[in-house]
Design a protein around this motif. Structure first.
Motif, mmCIF file in Angstrom:
data_model
loop_
_atom_site.group_PDB
_atom_site.id
_atom_site.type_symbol
_atom_site.label_atom_id
_atom_site.label_comp_id
_atom_site.label_asym_id
_atom_site.label_seq_id
_atom_site.Cartn_x
_atom_site.Cartn_y
_atom_site.Cartn_z
ATOM 1 N N GLN A 195 76.434 9.304 53.400
ATOM 2 C CA GLN A 195 77.274 9.741 54.525
ATOM 3 C C GLN A 195 78.171 8.627 55.060
ATOM 4 O O GLN A 195 78.859 8.817 56.056
ATOM 5 C CB GLN A 195 76.393 10.284 55.660
ATOM 6 N N HIS A 196 78.179 7.483 54.390
ATOM 7 C CA HIS A 196 78.962 6.339 54.882
ATOM 8 C C HIS A 196 80.436 6.481 54.491
ATOM 9 O O HIS A 196 80.747 6.892 53.376
ATOM 10 C CB HIS A 196 78.399 5.035 54.310
ATOM 11 N N PRO A 197 81.347 6.137 55.398
ATOM 12 C CA PRO A 197 82.775 6.245 55.081
ATOM 13 C C PRO A 197 83.206 5.444 53.841
ATOM 14 O O PRO A 197 84.139 5.853 53.150
ATOM 15 C CB PRO A 197 83.462 5.714 56.342
ATOM 16 N N GLY A 230 82.749 7.709 51.068
ATOM 17 C CA GLY A 230 83.795 8.730 51.133
ATOM 18 C C GLY A 230 85.147 8.203 50.677
ATOM 19 O O GLY A 230 85.904 8.902 50.001
ATOM 20 N N MET A 231 85.438 6.954 51.016
ATOM 21 C CA MET A 231 86.734 6.374 50.634
ATOM 22 C C MET A 231 86.848 6.176 49.124
ATOM 23 O O MET A 231 87.915 6.398 48.559
ATOM 24 C CB MET A 231 86.970 5.047 51.364
ATOM 25 N N ILE A 232 85.765 5.766 48.460
ATOM 26 C CA ILE A 232 85.872 5.612 47.006
ATOM 27 C C ILE A 232 86.052 6.974 46.347
ATOM 28 O O ILE A 232 86.808 7.110 45.393
ATOM 29 C CB ILE A 232 84.708 4.807 46.386
ATOM 30 N N LEU A 233 85.400 7.997 46.904
ATOM 31 C CA LEU A 233 85.596 9.351 46.378
ATOM 32 C C LEU A 233 87.044 9.800 46.565
ATOM 33 O O LEU A 233 87.643 10.385 45.655
ATOM 34 C CB LEU A 233 84.643 10.333 47.059
ATOM 35 N N LEU A 234 87.609 9.515 47.741
ATOM 36 C CA LEU A 234 89.014 9.854 48.017
ATOM 37 C C LEU A 234 89.932 9.126 47.044
ATOM 38 O O LEU A 234 90.833 9.731 46.457
ATOM 39 C CB LEU A 234 89.382 9.502 49.457
ATOM 40 N N LYS A 235 89.711 7.839 46.854
ATOM 41 C CA LYS A 235 90.570 7.063 45.954
ATOM 42 C C LYS A 235 90.482 7.569 44.526
ATOM 43 O O LYS A 235 91.497 7.686 43.836
ATOM 44 C CB LYS A 235 90.202 5.577 46.017
ATOM 45 N N ILE A 236 89.282 7.892 44.067
ATOM 46 C CA ILE A 236 89.137 8.437 42.710
ATOM 47 C C ILE A 236 89.843 9.785 42.622
ATOM 48 O O ILE A 236 90.521 10.081 41.637
ATOM 49 C CB ILE A 236 87.654 8.553 42.297
ATOM 50 N N GLY A 237 89.716 10.606 43.667
ATOM 51 C CA GLY A 237 90.410 11.892 43.700
ATOM 52 C C GLY A 237 91.919 11.731 43.625
ATOM 53 O O GLY A 237 92.605 12.469 42.918
ATOM 54 N N ILE A 286 82.254 13.771 54.318
ATOM 55 C CA ILE A 286 81.825 12.396 54.616
ATOM 56 C C ILE A 286 82.848 11.715 55.519
ATOM 57 O O ILE A 286 82.485 11.090 56.529
ATOM 58 C CB ILE A 286 81.647 11.600 53.305
ATOM 59 N N LEU A 287 84.121 11.840 55.169
ATOM 60 C CA LEU A 287 85.164 11.173 55.948
ATOM 61 C C LEU A 287 85.388 11.856 57.285
ATOM 62 O O LEU A 287 85.651 11.185 58.294
ATOM 63 C CB LEU A 287 86.460 11.086 55.148
ATOM 64 N N ARG A 288 85.282 13.178 57.337
ATOM 65 C CA ARG A 288 85.432 13.889 58.626
ATOM 66 C C ARG A 288 84.349 13.436 59.607
ATOM 67 O O ARG A 288 84.624 13.194 60.772
ATOM 68 C CB ARG A 288 85.339 15.393 58.425
ATOM 69 N N LEU A 289 83.124 13.350 59.109
ATOM 70 C CA LEU A 289 82.005 12.949 59.959
ATOM 71 C C LEU A 289 82.109 11.477 60.350
ATOM 72 O O LEU A 289 81.926 11.114 61.511
ATOM 73 C CB LEU A 289 80.677 13.203 59.232
ATOM 74 N N GLY A 290 82.435 10.642 59.376
ATOM 75 C CA GLY A 290 82.435 9.201 59.625
ATOM 76 C C GLY A 290 83.665 8.666 60.324
ATOM 77 O O GLY A 290 83.583 7.682 61.061
ATOM 78 N N PRO A 349 93.879 8.929 59.839
ATOM 79 C CA PRO A 349 94.893 9.041 58.781
ATOM 80 C C PRO A 349 94.328 9.322 57.384
ATOM 81 O O PRO A 349 94.925 10.085 56.625
ATOM 82 C CB PRO A 349 95.602 7.679 58.820
ATOM 83 N N ALA A 350 93.179 8.758 57.069
ATOM 84 C CA ALA A 350 92.575 9.020 55.748
ATOM 85 C C ALA A 350 92.175 10.481 55.618
ATOM 86 O O ALA A 350 92.332 11.079 54.543
ATOM 87 C CB ALA A 350 91.372 8.108 55.505
ATOM 88 N N CYS A 351 91.683 11.074 56.700
ATOM 89 C CA CYS A 351 91.296 12.493 56.661
ATOM 90 C C CYS A 351 92.515 13.396 56.555
ATOM 91 O O CYS A 351 92.490 14.394 55.833
ATOM 92 C CB CYS A 351 90.470 12.849 57.889
ATOM 93 N N ARG A 352 93.562 13.032 57.256
ATOM 94 C CA ARG A 352 94.794 13.834 57.161
ATOM 95 C C ARG A 352 95.374 13.747 55.744
ATOM 96 O O ARG A 352 95.805 14.750 55.177
ATOM 97 C CB ARG A 352 95.805 13.395 58.214
ATOM 98 N N GLU A 353 95.375 12.537 55.184
ATOM 99 C CA GLU A 353 95.851 12.359 53.810
ATOM 100 C C GLU A 353 95.003 13.171 52.831
ATOM 101 O O GLU A 353 95.525 13.834 51.932
ATOM 102 C CB GLU A 353 95.798 10.876 53.433
ATOM 103 N N LEU A 354 93.695 13.155 53.044
ATOM 104 C CA LEU A 354 92.771 13.913 52.198
ATOM 105 C C LEU A 354 93.083 15.402 52.260
ATOM 106 O O LEU A 354 93.170 16.071 51.225
ATOM 107 C CB LEU A 354 91.331 13.640 52.631
ATOM 108 N N CYS A 355 93.275 15.934 53.458
ATOM 109 C CA CYS A 355 93.577 17.371 53.608
ATOM 110 C C CYS A 355 94.881 17.742 52.919
ATOM 111 O O CYS A 355 94.949 18.762 52.226
ATOM 112 C CB CYS A 355 93.624 17.757 55.084
#
Length: 134
Positions: free
Chosen positions: A68-70, A73-80, A102-106, A112-118
Motif C-alpha cells: 500500500q506504499h506510494p 504505486g509509483m513504480i507500477l505507474l511508471k511501468i504502466g 495505492i496512489l489514491r490512498l497514499g 498530480p500523479a493520481c490525475r496523470e494516472l487517471c
C-alpha cells in the motif's frame, strides 16, 4: 544529465551482470541496483530496458515498502506509462489498475500523479475500446 544517466545505466548493467545468480531477487542490493538502472534507463529513453528492470524489481519494491506504499504505486505507474509508450496497451492497463488504489490512498486523488494516472487510464481504455471495435 543524459550523459550521467548513460554512465549510471552502464554501471547498473555491469553490477547486475556480476550479481547474476549471486543474490536472491529480493536482495536489497539487487533491488537498489535495479531501481537505479530503471531510473537511468528512463532518463536516456531506453524504455525497453527500463521496462525490464522495473518488472524485475516490482516484487522487491512491494516486499520492502509494502503493497500500500506510494513508492510501490509509483513504480507500477511508471511501468504502466512505459508499456503504453511501447504500445503494450493491455499490459499498461494492468499496471495502471494496480497503481490506482495505492496512489489514491497514499497520495490523495488530487495529487498530480493520481490525475496523470487517471488521464492515462482513460487514454489506454479508449485505445483498447477502439482496437476491439476494429
Amino acid at each position: 544529465m543524459e550523459n550521467n544517466n548513460c554512465f549510471y545505466l552502464d554501471i547498473c548493467k555491469k553490477l547486475l551482470e556480476l550479481q547474476e545468480n549471486m543474490f536472491h531477487k529480493l536482495n536489497v542490493w539487487q533491488a537498489k541496483t535495479l531501481d537505479c538502472g530503471f531510473e537511468a534507463a528512463i532518463g536516456v529513453n531506453m524504455f525497453e530496458t527500463a521496462k525490464k528492470f522495473g518488472m524485475e524489481n516490482v516484487d522487491a519494491i512491494k516486499f520492502y515498502y509494502g503493497e500500500q506504499h506510494p513508492t510501490y504505486g509509483m513504480i507500477l505507474l511508471k511501468i504502466g506509462k512505459i508499456c503504453d509508450y511501447l504500445g503494450d496497451i493491455k499490459e499498461s492497463l494492468y499496471y495502471l489498475q494496480q497503481a490506482e488504489p495505492i496512489l489514491r490512498l497514499g497520495l490523495g486523488s488530487q495529487h498530480p500523479a493520481c490525475r496523470e494516472l487517471c488521464e492515462l487510464q482513460h487514454k489506454v481504455l479508449e485505445e483498447i475500446r477502439c482496437t476491439s471495435i476494429q
